[in-house]
Design a protein around this motif. Structure first.
Motif, short mmCIF file in Angstrom:
data_model
loop_
_atom_site.label_atom_id
_atom_site.label_comp_id
_atom_site.label_asym_id
_atom_site.label_seq_id
_atom_site.Cartn_x
_atom_site.Cartn_y
_atom_site.Cartn_z
N ILE A 1 -1.79 -10.90 -0.33
CA ILE A 1 -3.08 -11.60 -0.35
C ILE A 1 -2.92 -13.11 -0.23
O ILE A 1 -3.58 -13.75 0.60
N HIS B 1 -8.79 -4.59 -9.61
CA HIS B 1 -8.77 -4.09 -8.24
C HIS B 1 -10.12 -4.25 -7.58
O HIS B 1 -10.19 -4.51 -6.39
N ARG C 1 0.31 1.88 -16.37
CA ARG C 1 1.78 1.86 -16.31
C ARG C 1 2.41 3.10 -16.92
O ARG C 1 3.49 3.04 -17.48
N ARG D 1 0.58 6.83 -6.55
CA ARG D 1 -0.61 7.65 -6.73
C ARG D 1 -0.26 9.13 -6.60
O ARG D 1 -0.83 9.96 -7.28
N TYR E 1 9.26 4.68 -10.76
CA TYR E 1 7.82 4.44 -10.90
C TYR E 1 7.57 3.02 -11.39
O TYR E 1 6.70 2.31 -10.87
N PHE F 1 -11.24 3.37 -7.13
CA PHE F 1 -11.28 2.48 -8.29
C PHE F 1 -12.38 2.79 -9.29
O PHE F 1 -12.25 2.44 -10.46
N HIS G 1 4.65 -3.33 -6.38
CA HIS G 1 3.30 -3.26 -5.78
C HIS G 1 2.50 -4.49 -6.20
O HIS G 1 1.90 -5.16 -5.35
N TRP H 1 4.74 -6.64 -12.92
CA TRP H 1 4.71 -7.91 -12.18
C TRP H 1 4.69 -9.07 -13.16
O TRP H 1 4.95 -10.21 -12.80
N VAL I 1 2.11 1.96 -3.40
CA VAL I 1 1.13 2.48 -4.33
C VAL I 1 0.76 3.92 -3.97
O VAL I 1 0.39 4.69 -4.84
N MET J 1 -11.40 4.71 -12.34
CA MET J 1 -10.51 4.02 -13.27
C MET J 1 -11.26 3.55 -14.51
O MET J 1 -10.70 3.52 -15.60
N PHE K 1 0.83 -1.20 0.00
CA PHE K 1 0.00 0.00 0.00
C PHE K 1 0.87 1.25 0.00
O PHE K 1 0.59 2.21 -0.73
C1 HEA Z 1 -3.86 -8.47 -4.71
C2 HEA Z 1 -3.51 -7.56 -5.42
C3 HEA Z 1 -3.61 -6.07 -5.29
C4 HEA Z 1 -4.16 -5.27 -4.30
C5 HEA Z 1 -4.82 -5.68 -3.03
C6 HEA Z 1 -3.98 -3.92 -4.75
C7 HEA Z 1 -4.40 -2.80 -4.03
C8 HEA Z 1 -4.32 -1.50 -4.50
N1 HEA Z 1 -3.78 -1.10 -5.71
FE1 HEA Z 1 -2.91 -2.29 -7.10
N2 HEA Z 1 -2.09 -3.50 -8.50
C9 HEA Z 1 -1.98 -4.85 -8.45
C10 HEA Z 1 -2.47 -5.68 -7.45
C11 HEA Z 1 -3.10 -5.21 -6.30
N3 HEA Z 1 -3.34 -3.91 -5.95
C12 HEA Z 1 -1.33 -5.36 -9.62
C13 HEA Z 1 -1.04 -6.82 -9.92
C14 HEA Z 1 -1.04 -4.25 -10.41
C15 HEA Z 1 -0.36 -4.24 -11.77
C16 HEA Z 1 1.09 -4.03 -11.61
C17 HEA Z 1 1.77 -3.92 -12.92
O1 HEA Z 1 1.40 -3.02 -13.72
O2 HEA Z 1 2.66 -4.71 -13.18
C18 HEA Z 1 -1.54 -3.10 -9.69
C19 HEA Z 1 -1.46 -1.80 -10.15
C20 HEA Z 1 -2.02 -0.70 -9.53
C21 HEA Z 1 -2.12 0.59 -10.12
C22 HEA Z 1 -1.71 0.96 -11.53
C23 HEA Z 1 -0.35 1.43 -11.66
C24 HEA Z 1 0.00 1.64 -13.09
O3 HEA Z 1 -0.50 0.94 -13.96
O4 HEA Z 1 0.81 2.54 -13.35
C25 HEA Z 1 -2.71 1.40 -9.19
C26 HEA Z 1 -3.01 2.82 -9.40
O5 HEA Z 1 -3.71 3.45 -8.72
C27 HEA Z 1 -2.99 0.60 -8.03
C28 HEA Z 1 -3.60 1.05 -6.87
C29 HEA Z 1 -3.95 0.24 -5.80
C30 HEA Z 1 -4.58 0.75 -4.60
C31 HEA Z 1 -4.93 2.18 -4.31
C32 HEA Z 1 -4.81 -0.34 -3.79
C33 HEA Z 1 -5.52 -0.28 -2.48
O6 HEA Z 1 -6.69 -1.02 -2.59
C34 HEA Z 1 -4.73 -0.80 -1.38
C35 HEA Z 1 -5.61 -1.11 -0.23
C36 HEA Z 1 -4.79 -1.69 0.80
C37 HEA Z 1 -4.85 -1.34 2.04
C38 HEA Z 1 -5.78 -0.31 2.50
C39 HEA Z 1 -3.92 -1.97 2.95
C40 HEA Z 1 -4.61 -2.57 4.06
C41 HEA Z 1 -3.63 -2.64 5.11
C42 HEA Z 1 -3.72 -3.44 6.12
C43 HEA Z 1 -4.84 -4.37 6.29
C44 HEA Z 1 -2.60 -3.45 7.04
C45 HEA Z 1 -2.99 -3.23 8.41
C46 HEA Z 1 -1.69 -3.24 9.05
C47 HEA Z 1 -1.40 -3.85 10.17
C48 HEA Z 1 -2.43 -4.50 11.00
C49 HEA Z 1 0.00 -3.91 10.61
N4 HEA Z 1 -2.55 -0.67 -8.26
#
Ligand code: HEA
Ligand code: HEA
Ligand code: CUA
Ligand SMILES: [Cu+2]
Lengths: 580, 196, 108, 255
Positions: free
Chosen positions: A96, A413, A474, A47, A80, A460, A87, A153, A43, A463, A40
């Motif tokens: 996950i 997502h 990307r 962002r 980036y 999301f 990420h 990835w 990302v 998006m 997180f």
């Molecule tokens: C399981 C997979 C997964 C998950 C959960 C997420 C979660 C999120 N992702 Fe991600 N994402 C990917 C998998 C994932 N992503 C993949 C595979 C890519 C493509 C990469 C590539 O291009 O190669 C990608 C790409 C990607 C992009 C595009 C980047 C680009 O193309 O340039 C973006 C942009 O906004 C983004 C945003 C986010 C955001 C805002 C979250 C949010 O939802 C995050 C939410 C998470 C939380 C809020 C964390 C929760 C935290 C806790 C629970 C911890 C608590 C802590 C304690 C108790 C110690 N992700």
């Protein structure tokens, strides 16, 4: 996890190098929470860059941590790309999967089937430690020359082959993670097949166990081809072979000195052969959790248990034959793409059935809106949106427009973030009293849910708008280069703000965790949710060996509100009236 | 509660735990080597020219190694049979032989590698050598793992024989399954790489 | 507990083992012979297709022998069959579909 | 209906032959999604209100007893089958996979590299000059063979592709280094440029203007700025442009 007194062998054996499935489950949970947080944080930096391209990061210390990536706080393009690749990798393989499969599977599955432990406890510990090492390797790679892997990835060669050292670290990390998953899945399957308690027939398994069983099979059989591919990419990088390198490459004006003759598409086939089943690995355990929570909180049996089980089996089987729907744009002809479109559409049917069963399970229930239930209910429409937006991607004709846009990012997502993550939160709130003996606070939980719900959609939903507007994924500057993106780019600020708020929305959860652990009051009953499945038959928290007496199972998993029964739940482990 | 079915088979599946475990693991190995064979096929059909194994590899040595590995497979079953017959000496003898043969295999293999390296032929030479070195290398790694496991059972692990011969026999059987699989992979590798 | 196990184990296995030993030896001889055959065949300089088919047939026979007899697959339980059938199906799909994709490309 | 959905989707305006068919399918599938999503959402909210614990303290063990959901599932299957057989297969076969007759089409080689697009026109003779990697240098980015007479009149441009309106264009896509993707949203065109392969692709512009080429495959540091342009101009303008380029090509007989 660092603890002060480490001279005591007892402590190490009990909490660090334990072979008890419950301790290992908790280890998995803590480690994967950490990695979720890392994923997180990465990302969030991305962002920021997307919303404010070229502007320095708000926190100065970041440029101290990543001097090469953030000189003067301003992100460079290769950083980036590293962040994107890492990420994705960290979220999927270190966040996950270990949480959904490693943590929940480890803790809950043996309890639900009435087993004293996993079939191979030592292997179980080895699997955790391989995962841990893999995580360390991935983390360290941020500080090797050239930074972490930066080819997505998906690591498509030739780009990944000619990338900086970080890619080698990525590959080594992946080999460790794959090993971990293989050990884990062998263990899970053997456990479920062999250690079911007396009377626990297959059709009496809780749906969660089914989901984990299929997940384990996916990992077991889909990962090895990627392991092979990983080894070959390592060979390409370290020993100059050309598995994925065609002849005659010219990189920045210089001919690349390799023998050539390899095929870049081969990597894509091997990668997606894993990565499509992998997406079901990301979702099935979550679906299992949601099913458990919904049955428990509607106080009625799951609707269509059998269709759920058959659907999940069919889904698992077919997921090995759809992989090339990620490759429609590689120059596929009509026939082969017709095949993959057809399988893709067929595989959407069991997902539809599963979701339908869960929706219909609500009908006629007596619904309790506690925190786990809220997260489980939140999962349903969120997965629905993610799944539905998978359909236009599944047809090559419509994917032509959508491929590689933010629409794809939005699609997956929705399934993994407000989908799987919500399901996992539901699981955390639901099983927390079993793990610790303490009940989490409802008020904080509800704040956590509603805030997360709002901001997840805030991140999301736009998006899809951007993707339809033709904004590609990307892109280091979020699409600023392209004049045609101008009308939809303003959403970037909104999405980034939502992502930051999403982070804040996790604070109630964190407070809740800590406060609950500190509080004295324990649950009065071993079965605070009045559930029917076997994990609630153990003492709280369960001792080593889990059950005080060998459990015997008398009925199916979701006998809630049985007509004529005195209570509104009849646990699997409760003897029939007559035999008492 | 203890973990059940570590020795005795579970009545409804007819299997003890480790046997389920090893077969699952072997299924994943099928996928691993299957992916490599797939790579071989794809590279070969896409290649402009592909050397015939006969012309570039040492077929007599390869044949010898095949025979060695097959022999080690039967000594492995014999070792297991020794356990079943409650004849520990027999087990020790045949297991020792298995390990020895495995070592012979590795030595021969290293001669083959060595002669290639001395002619400055490395994996990067071309698609054939890339796949040749990768597949045989990975296979050799499996042979080494097999040696480690078997040596453990031959040496320190054999203590279990006194305490729980049934469990020990199971372990030998499981190690045997792995070893036969390594043999089986070679049975395909040999013609594919050396003869075609 | 372990006493009972040893007893069971005696009855189950001992009767059959001598019979099995003979099988093992014959399988071994067959494997050796087939190895020699496949090597000799490769010196015949048949056409490439014929060589490939022949070599693969012989290898498959050998593989089947090892799996069925040394690995006791012939008398294994159905759980194991199921797992293996799955993996064989999937690993057949991988090269097959990849090859099809390789050859089904737009042409002009 | 179609129009309405397309308005909501707000895709970049189409400007090529065949785009309408793709867009039609896009609109249909989104209608299906909308119907399913809204339908189930209504059910969902209604069920939550109707069966909350306060309102319904005792759950019904049997739940829904009729087969309604089966019909919905069958409906989804039928809809997907129609979309597959009636739209996706034929559209791909026609719009993507069947190329216009060679005579009438303009042929262009597209060679992608980090991080630029090279376009090669065959010139007056309609035959591309031979290329070989060994000739590649800064002056000769495509490695045209200086000995080959067919290459003498080839036009080579960087990042700018000029084509006449209403005429089919067949492109041969390849790459020098890593995988790129030639994407032009308005033409509904997107195709990987994979090194070691030459993949044909075609389209027929229907509207004059300048369109952006978006590299749609991560290709390294400069991926985000690997932008090209397709300039669709009138026949007359195109001829003028071509003559200009030909003169230039003849002037510097470099290769
Ligand atoms: C399981 C997979 C997964 C998950 C959960 C997420 C979660 C999120 N992702 Fe991600 N994402 C990917 C998998 C994932 N992503 C993949 C595979 C890519 C493509 C990469 C590539 O291009 O190669 C990608 C790409 C990607 C992009 C595009 C980047 C680009 O193309 O340039 C973006 C942009 O906004 C983004 C945003 C986010 C955001 C805002 C979250 C949010 O939802 C995050 C939410 C998470 C939380 C809020 C964390 C929760 C935290 C806790 C629970 C911890 C608590 C802590 C304690 C108790 C110690 N992700
Ligand atoms: C958990 C993860 C997950 C899941 C479950 C899915 C599910 C599906 N995915 Fe997705 N997908 C990913 C994760 C996932 N995907 C990832 C990570 C990527 C990108 C990888 C990358 O490139 O980096 C991707 C990319 C991706 C592509 C490639 C796009 C491209 O790159 O061009 C395609 C194409 O076919 C696709 C299709 C599908 C389909 C048809 C489903 C189907 O299984 C969905 C079936 C579900 C339904 C049809 C929902 C049914 C809903 C209802 C019945 C009711 C709805 C109710 C309400 C809204 C209230 N996905
Ligand atoms: Cu070229 Cu991205
Ligand atoms: Cu997929």
């Amino acid at each position: 996890m660092s603890v002060e007194d480490h001279n005591e062998l007892g402590f190490w054996r009990k909490y660090i190098f334990s072979t008890d499935h419950k301790v290992i489950g908790v280890q998995y949970a803590l480690t994967s929470f950490f990695f979720l947080l890392v994923g997180f944080s990465l990302v969030l930096m991305m962002r920021w860059q997307l919303a404010y391209p070229g502007q320095p990061m708000p926190f100065e210390f970041l440029s101290k941590i990543f001097p090469a990536g953030l000189p003067g706080g301003v992100m460079v393009p290769e950083f980036y790309n590293s962040l994107g690749a890492m990420h994705g990798t960290i979220m999927v393989f270190l966040g996950i999967v270990p949480l959904a499969f490693g943590a929940f599977g480890n803790f809950v599955v043996p309890l639900q089937i009435g087993a004293p432990d996993m079939a191979f406890p030592k292997l179980n510990a080895a699997s955790y430690w391989a995962f841990f090492l893999g995580g360390i390797v991935m983390l360290i790679s941020f500080w090797v020359p050239g930074g972490a892997a930066n080819s997505g990835w998906t690591s498509y060669p030739p780009l990944a082959n000619i990338a900086t050292t970080g890619q080698t670290w990525w590959l080594c990390g992946m080999v460790l993670l794959i090993t971990s998953s293989l050990l884990g899945s062998v263990n899970f399957i053997a456990t479920i097949i062999q250690l079911r308690a007396k009377g626990m027939t297959y059709m009496r398994l809780p749906f969660f166990v089914w989901a984990q069983l299929v997940t384990a099979f996916l990992l077991l059989l889909a990962f090895p081809p990627l392991e092979a591919a990983g080894v070959m990419q390592l060979m390409d990088r370290l020993f100059d072979t050309s598995f994925f390198m065609p002849s005659g490459l010219i990189v920045s004006g210089e001919a690349v000195d390799v023998s050539g003759g390899g095929s870049p598409l081969l990597w894509q086939h091997l990668f997606w052969f894993l990565a499509h089943p992998e997406v079901y690995v990301l979702i099935l355990p979550g679906m299992g959790i949601v099913a458990e929570v919904i049955a428990n909180n509607t106080r009625k049996p799951l609707w269509g248990y059998k269709s759920l089980v058959y659907s999940v089996l069919f889904l698992g089987f077919l997921s090995f034959f759809v992989w090339a729907h990620h490759m429609y744009m590689t120059g596929m002809g009509t026939v082969i793409s017709a095949f993959f479109q057809t399988t893709t559409m067929i595989i959407s049917v069991p997902s539809v059935i599963i979701l339908t069963c869960l929706f219909i399970s609500l009908w006629g229930g007596s619904i309790r809106f506690n925190t786990p239930m809220l997260f489980a209910l939140g999962f349903l429409p969120m997965f629905g949106i993610g799944g539905l937006t998978g359909l236009p991607l599944g047809f090559n004709a419509t994917d032509l427009y959508l491929h590689d846009t933010y629409y794809v990012i939005g699609h997956f997502h929705y399934v993994v973030a407000p989908g799987t993550i919500f399901a996992l939160f539901a699981g955390v709130y639901y099983w927390f009293p079993k793990v610790t003996g303490k009940m989490m606070n409802e008020m904080l939980g509800k704040i956590h849910f509603w805030a997360s719900m709002i901001f997840m959609n805030g991140v999301f939903m736009p998006m899809f708008i951007q993707g339809l507007g033709g904004v590609n994924r990307r892109l280091y500057d979020g699409g600023l280069q392209y004049a045609q993106n101008e009308p939809v780019l303003h959403w970037n600020v909104f999405m980034t703000t939502s992502a930051i708020c999403l982070g804040f929305a996790q604070i109630p959860f964190l407070i809740n965790l800590i406060a609950t652990l500190c509080k004295k009051k324990r649950v009065e009953s071993d079965n605070p949710w009045e559930a029917t499945t076997l994990e609630w038959a153990t003492p709280t928290p369960p001792p080593h060996g889990n059950f005080l007496t060998e459990p015997v199972i008398y009925r199916g998993p979701y006998e809630y509100s049985v007509p004529g029964a005195k209570k509104d739940f009849t646990p699997q482990f409760e003897p029939d009236e007559e035999s008492k | 509660m203890d973990i059940p079915y570590t020795v005795q088979p579970r009545p409804d599946t007819g299997l003890y735990n480790a046997k389920v475990g090893i077969w699952l693991f072997l299924a994943s190995e099928v996928m691993l080597f299957g992916a490599l064979f797939s790579t071989y096929i794809l590279l070969r059909v896409g290649a402009i020219d592909w050397p015939e194994g006969v012309d570039v590899l040492n077929v007599p040595l390869g044949t010898l190694n095949t025979l060695v590995l097959i022999t080690s497979s039967i000594t492995m079953v014999m070792a297991w049979a020794g356990c079943v017959m409650k004849d520990f000496k027999r087990f020790r003898f045949f297991m020792g032989l298995t390990i020895l043969l495995a070592c012979v295999f590795l030595v021969v293999k290293s001669f083959e590698y060595g002669s290639k390296f001395s002619h400055h032929i490395y994996p990067k030479e071309g698609a054939f050598y890339a796949i040749y070195f990768t597949m045989t290398g990975l296979h050799a790694f499996h042979v080494i793992c097999g040696i480690v496991v078997n040596a453990y059972l031959w040496g320190p692990g054999a203590k279990l024989w006194k305490k729980n011969p049934a469990q020990f026999t199971n372990r030998v059987e499981v190690a045997g399954l792995f070893w036969h699989f390594v043999d089986l992979v070679w049975i395909f590798l040999f013609p594919v790489l050396y003869l075609l | 507990m372990s006493d009972m196990h040893i007893d069971d184990f005696k009855h189950e296995a001992l009767d059959h083992i001598h019979h099995h030993l003979k099988t093992y030896v014959s399988v071994f001889v067959a494997l050796m012979a087939l190895t020699v055959v496949t090597v000799l065949a490769s010196y015949l300089k048949l056409s490439l297709t014929a060589t490939i088919i022949l070599a693969l047939i012989i290898a498959s026979i050998k593989g089947t022998l090892v799996a069925c007899y040394f690995m006791h697959l012939i008398s294994e339980k159905k759980t194991i069959y199921l797992v293996l059938i799955l993996s064989v199906l999937f690993i057949a799909g991988l090269p097959l579909l990849t090859l099809l994709a390789k050859y089904d490309v737009p042409v002009n | 209906m179609n129009e309405l959905m397309l308005k909501w989707l707000a895709m970049l305006a189409p400007a090529a032959e065949g785009a309408a068919q793709l867009d039609k399918m896009m609109s249909l599938i989104h209608w299906l999604m909308l119907v399913l999503g809204v339908g189930w959402s209504i059910f969902f909210v209604w069920a939550l209100i109707r069966f909350r614990q306060k309102k319904n303290p005792k759950a019904n063990y049997y739940g829904v007893q009729h087969k309604g959901s089966t019909y919905i599932e069958i409906g989804v299957i039928v809809a997907e089958a129609i979309l597959l057989v009636g739209f996706a297969f034929p559209i791909w076969a026609k719009v993507v996979d069947s190329f216009p007759p060679k005579e009438g089409a303009l042929k262009i080689n597209i060679v992608a590299e980090q991080f630029a697009w090279n376009f090669q026109y065959p010139g007056e003779d309609g035959i591309f000059g031979k290329k070989d990697a060994k000739f590649i240098d800064r002056e000769n980015p495509l490695g045209l063979d200086p000995e080959d007479p067919n290459g003498k009149d080839d036009i080579i441009t960087l990042n700018q592709m000029t084509i006449p309106n209403n005429k089919p264009v067949v492109c041969y896509l390849s790459s020098k280094d890593v995988i790129h993707n030639f994407g032009v949203y308005q033409f509904r065109v997107k195709q990987d440029a994979t090194p070691g392969m030459t993949i044909p692709l075609w389209f027929e512009p229907t509207k004059e203007g300048s369109y952006e080429v978006v590299c749609s495959q991560l290709c390294g540091i400069g991926h985000y700025r690997m932008r090209g342009f397709v300039n669709v101009v009138s026949d007359k303008k195109f001829e003028e442009w071509k003559q200009e380029q030909l003169e230039e090509a003849n002037n510097d007989d470099g290769w």
